[in-house]
Design an enzyme around this catalytic site. Structure first.
Site, PDB file in Angstrom:
ATOM      1  N   ASP A  13       0.813  -1.226   0.000  1.00  0.00           N
ATOM      2  CA  ASP A  13       0.000   0.000   0.000  1.00  0.00           C
ATOM      3  C   ASP A  13       0.839   1.265   0.000  1.00  0.00           C
ATOM      4  O   ASP A  13       0.443   2.297   0.538  1.00  0.00           O
ATOM      5  CB  ASP A  13      -0.963   0.007   1.206  1.00  0.00           C
ATOM      6  CG  ASP A  13      -1.868  -1.204   1.200  1.00  0.00           C
ATOM      7  OD1 ASP A  13      -2.257  -1.629   0.104  1.00  0.00           O
ATOM      8  OD2 ASP A  13      -2.155  -1.744   2.284  1.00  0.00           O
ATOM      9  N   LYS A  16       1.846   1.916  -5.178  1.00  0.00           N
ATOM     10  CA  LYS A  16       2.372   1.302  -6.405  1.00  0.00           C
ATOM     11  C   LYS A  16       1.461   1.556  -7.598  1.00  0.00           C
ATOM     12  O   LYS A  16       1.923   1.776  -8.702  1.00  0.00           O
ATOM     13  CB  LYS A  16       2.534  -0.216  -6.202  1.00  0.00           C
ATOM     14  CG  LYS A  16       3.525  -0.580  -5.103  1.00  0.00           C
ATOM     15  CD  LYS A  16       3.592  -2.085  -4.887  1.00  0.00           C
ATOM     16  CE  LYS A  16       2.336  -2.645  -4.268  1.00  0.00           C
ATOM     17  NZ  LYS A  16       2.059  -2.202  -2.894  1.00  0.00           N
ATOM     18  N   GLY A  40      -4.555  -4.382  -3.671  1.00  0.00           N
ATOM     19  CA  GLY A  40      -5.545  -3.324  -3.897  1.00  0.00           C
ATOM     20  C   GLY A  40      -4.773  -2.098  -4.323  1.00  0.00           C
ATOM     21  O   GLY A  40      -4.088  -1.488  -3.511  1.00  0.00           O
ATOM     22  N   HIS A  41      -4.805  -1.769  -5.608  1.00  0.00           N
ATOM     23  CA  HIS A  41      -4.025  -0.650  -6.138  1.00  0.00           C
ATOM     24  C   HIS A  41      -4.977   0.458  -6.573  1.00  0.00           C
ATOM     25  O   HIS A  41      -5.827   0.242  -7.429  1.00  0.00           O
ATOM     26  CB  HIS A  41      -3.170  -1.107  -7.322  1.00  0.00           C
ATOM     27  CG  HIS A  41      -2.142  -2.137  -6.947  1.00  0.00           C
ATOM     28  ND1 HIS A  41      -1.321  -2.755  -7.854  1.00  0.00           N
ATOM     29  CD2 HIS A  41      -1.794  -2.649  -5.743  1.00  0.00           C
ATOM     30  CE1 HIS A  41      -0.518  -3.611  -7.229  1.00  0.00           C
ATOM     31  NE2 HIS A  41      -0.792  -3.564  -5.954  1.00  0.00           N
ATOM     32  N   GLN A 223       1.802  -6.236  -3.100  1.00  0.00           N
ATOM     33  CA  GLN A 223       2.307  -6.322  -1.711  1.00  0.00           C
ATOM     34  C   GLN A 223       3.616  -5.516  -1.559  1.00  0.00           C
ATOM     35  O   GLN A 223       3.745  -4.491  -2.176  1.00  0.00           O
ATOM     36  CB  GLN A 223       2.492  -7.775  -1.277  1.00  0.00           C
ATOM     37  CG  GLN A 223       1.187  -8.559  -1.189  1.00  0.00           C
ATOM     38  CD  GLN A 223       0.627  -8.976  -2.535  1.00  0.00           C
ATOM     39  OE1 GLN A 223       1.311  -9.599  -3.316  1.00  0.00           O
ATOM     40  NE2 GLN A 223      -0.616  -8.640  -2.816  1.00  0.00           N
TER      41      GLN A 223
END
Ligand code: GDP
Ligand code: IMO
Ligand code: MG
Length: 427
Positions: A13, A16, A40-41, A223
């Site tokens: 988080d 990225k 989750g991007h 990650q």
């Protein structure tokens, strides 16, 4: 052959998605090489916000081919709902390529993830519950199902049988759950085959040919370094290799091809799930970082644990990834603090330690040693160049760079694509 790896330097988080999207306009391929829809991007383009889980962030750049590499684990139902969501918003997803060797997250893997966590009780990892660990376990145990298996019903059936043989024993006899039927799983998986077909490709060949033709390829990690199965805070990690070497195995590209490795580094630290976190804050500063930084999980909606910047971790990330650059994100979130603590070393059982201890016990005992840097109160979200930043913000960045072991080549001052200060070009 410009091949860039972009990865998380902390516990995920770091931003990225934004960084990848920013470069997406200038690269030909964006490749996910590990993980799955545990990621989750968030990408903000103009007034539009996108939350991507499995798809590479390059999917939002029209000229770019998004690739899901062999090292990724794919939940087809999640893939389709993500594609549908983007198509509904007018995003063209037709260029997507998926490796036939990527493993499939089957429904039973999701079940095993959830029951395992329940049985671990207070020792749980705090996984995203998406079936990531059990799918990689099946891969390593050689009972995994790959995308290419969907195109041979007989092989698929044999493989599902092999995977379920042991698992059903475990589910019924240990976990007290109902057995899972082979036929039902096979039918569900075959139901995905036709829609997946146009995307399936020999991505290793495609990417290596692209590199030979001097195309620009960006490998986007999910990650982060400290969640790496080998180099992270094991066992509180994910089940793949987000670190730079993972890009080679997870995409089938040799290490000699990688020209640059960019670590995405938040100006403070966050973590989701269980595990040690030396600079974690339990006071109003932690609450403020969470609120101002919007630190809530994109995938699970969990509040993220928040703490000050940890230079020991940044140095470690530089080392295990061979970082050539950092992209420092969320500097704007720190606006308003009179002084900002930065962890420069740990104290472990009364001794000062400069580098990340290899022993889990020591890391659990690590207490941060802080240096206090002067803060700033000016709004920095409109800054376009380093010189636009107030002196104290410039000094904060310079101090972090000095402690972290690689140049800070870009700085994020807001979530939007253009809220970025570029110092050294990445391409
Ligand atoms: P990822 O998993 O590494 O892609 O990061 P996430 O998307 O989970 O979390 C990063 C969050 O920070 C997202 O909400 C981004 O929109 C946001 N973000 C990224 N860079 C910046 C920045 O420089 N400033 C601010 N304020 N927000 C940012
Ligand atoms: P992005 O790509 C932050 C964490 C989970 C849990 C551990 C194992 O958005 O940075 P898993 O479901 O992978 O087996 O969970 O890893 N985790 C993440 N934390 N960002 C992520 O992805 C994460 N993906 C997994 O919270 O602690
Ligand atoms: Mg995220």
């Amino acid at each position: 052959m410009p091949a860039l790896v972009l990865l998380g330097a902390q516990w995920g988080d770091e931003g990225k998605g934004k960084a990848t999207d920013l470069l997406g306009g200038s690269v030909d391929y964006v490749v996910r090489y590990q993980g799955g829809n545990n990621a989750g991007h968030t990408v903000v383009v103009g007034d539009q916000k996108y939350a991507l889980h499995l798809l590479p962030s390059g999917i939002l750049s029209p000229g770019c081919t998004p690739v899901i590499g062999n090292g990724v684990v794919v939940d087809p139902s999640v893939l389709f709902s993500e594609l549908n969501g983007l198509n509904d918003r007018g995003v063209d997803t037709s260029k997507l390529l998926i490796s036939g060797n990527a493993h499939i997250i089957t429904p039973y893997n999701v079940t095993v993830d959830k029951v395992t966590e329940r049985f671990l009780g207070k020792r749980k990892i705090g996984t995203t519950g998406r079936g990531i660990g059990p799918t990689y376990a099946d891969k390593i145990n050689r009972v995994g199902i790959r995308i290419q298996d969907l195109y041979d019903e007989s092989i698929l059936t044999q493989k599902v049988e092999a995977a379920l043989d042991g698992k059903n024993q475990l589910l019924t006899k240990v976990f007290n759950r109902r057995a899972i039927e082979v036929g039902q799983v096979v039918e569900e998986l075959l139901g995905y085959a036709d829609r997946l077909k146009p995307y399936v490709a020999d991505t290793v060949l495609v990417l290596n040919q692209a590199l030979e033709q001097d195309k620009v390829v960006l490998f986007e990690g999910g990650q982060g370094t400290l969640l790496d199965i080998d180099h992270g805070t094991y066992p509180f990690v994910t089940s793949s290799n987000p670190t730079a070497g993972g890009a080679c195995t997870g995409a089938g590209v040799g290490p000699t091809k990688i020209s640059r490795v960019i670590g995405i580094l938040k100006a403070y630290t966050t973590r989701v799930g269980s595990g040690p976190f030396p600079t974690e804050l339990f006071d109003e500063d932690g609450e403020a970082l969470r609120r101002i930084g919007g630190e809530r999980g994109v995938t699970t909606g969990r509040d993220r644990r928040c703490g000050w910047f940890d230079a020991v971790i940044a140095r470690y990330a530089t080392r295990v990834n061979g970082l050539t650059d950092f992209f420092l994100t969320k500097l704007d979130v720190l606006t308003g603090w009179e002084q900002i603590p930065v962890c420069v070393a740990y104290e472990i059982d009364g001794e000062r330690v400069e580098e990340l201890p290899y022993s889990q016990t020591d890391f659990h005992h690590a207490k941060p040693v802080y240096e206090y840097l002067p803060g700033w109160s000016e709004d920095i979200t409109k800054a376009k160049t380093f010189a636009d930043l107030p002196k104290n913000a410039q000094d904060y960045v310079k101090a972090l760079e000095e402690m972290s072991g690689a140049p800070i080549s870009a700085i994020g001052v807001g979530p939007g694509r253009d809220e970025t200060i570029e110092i050294n070009s990445f391409l």
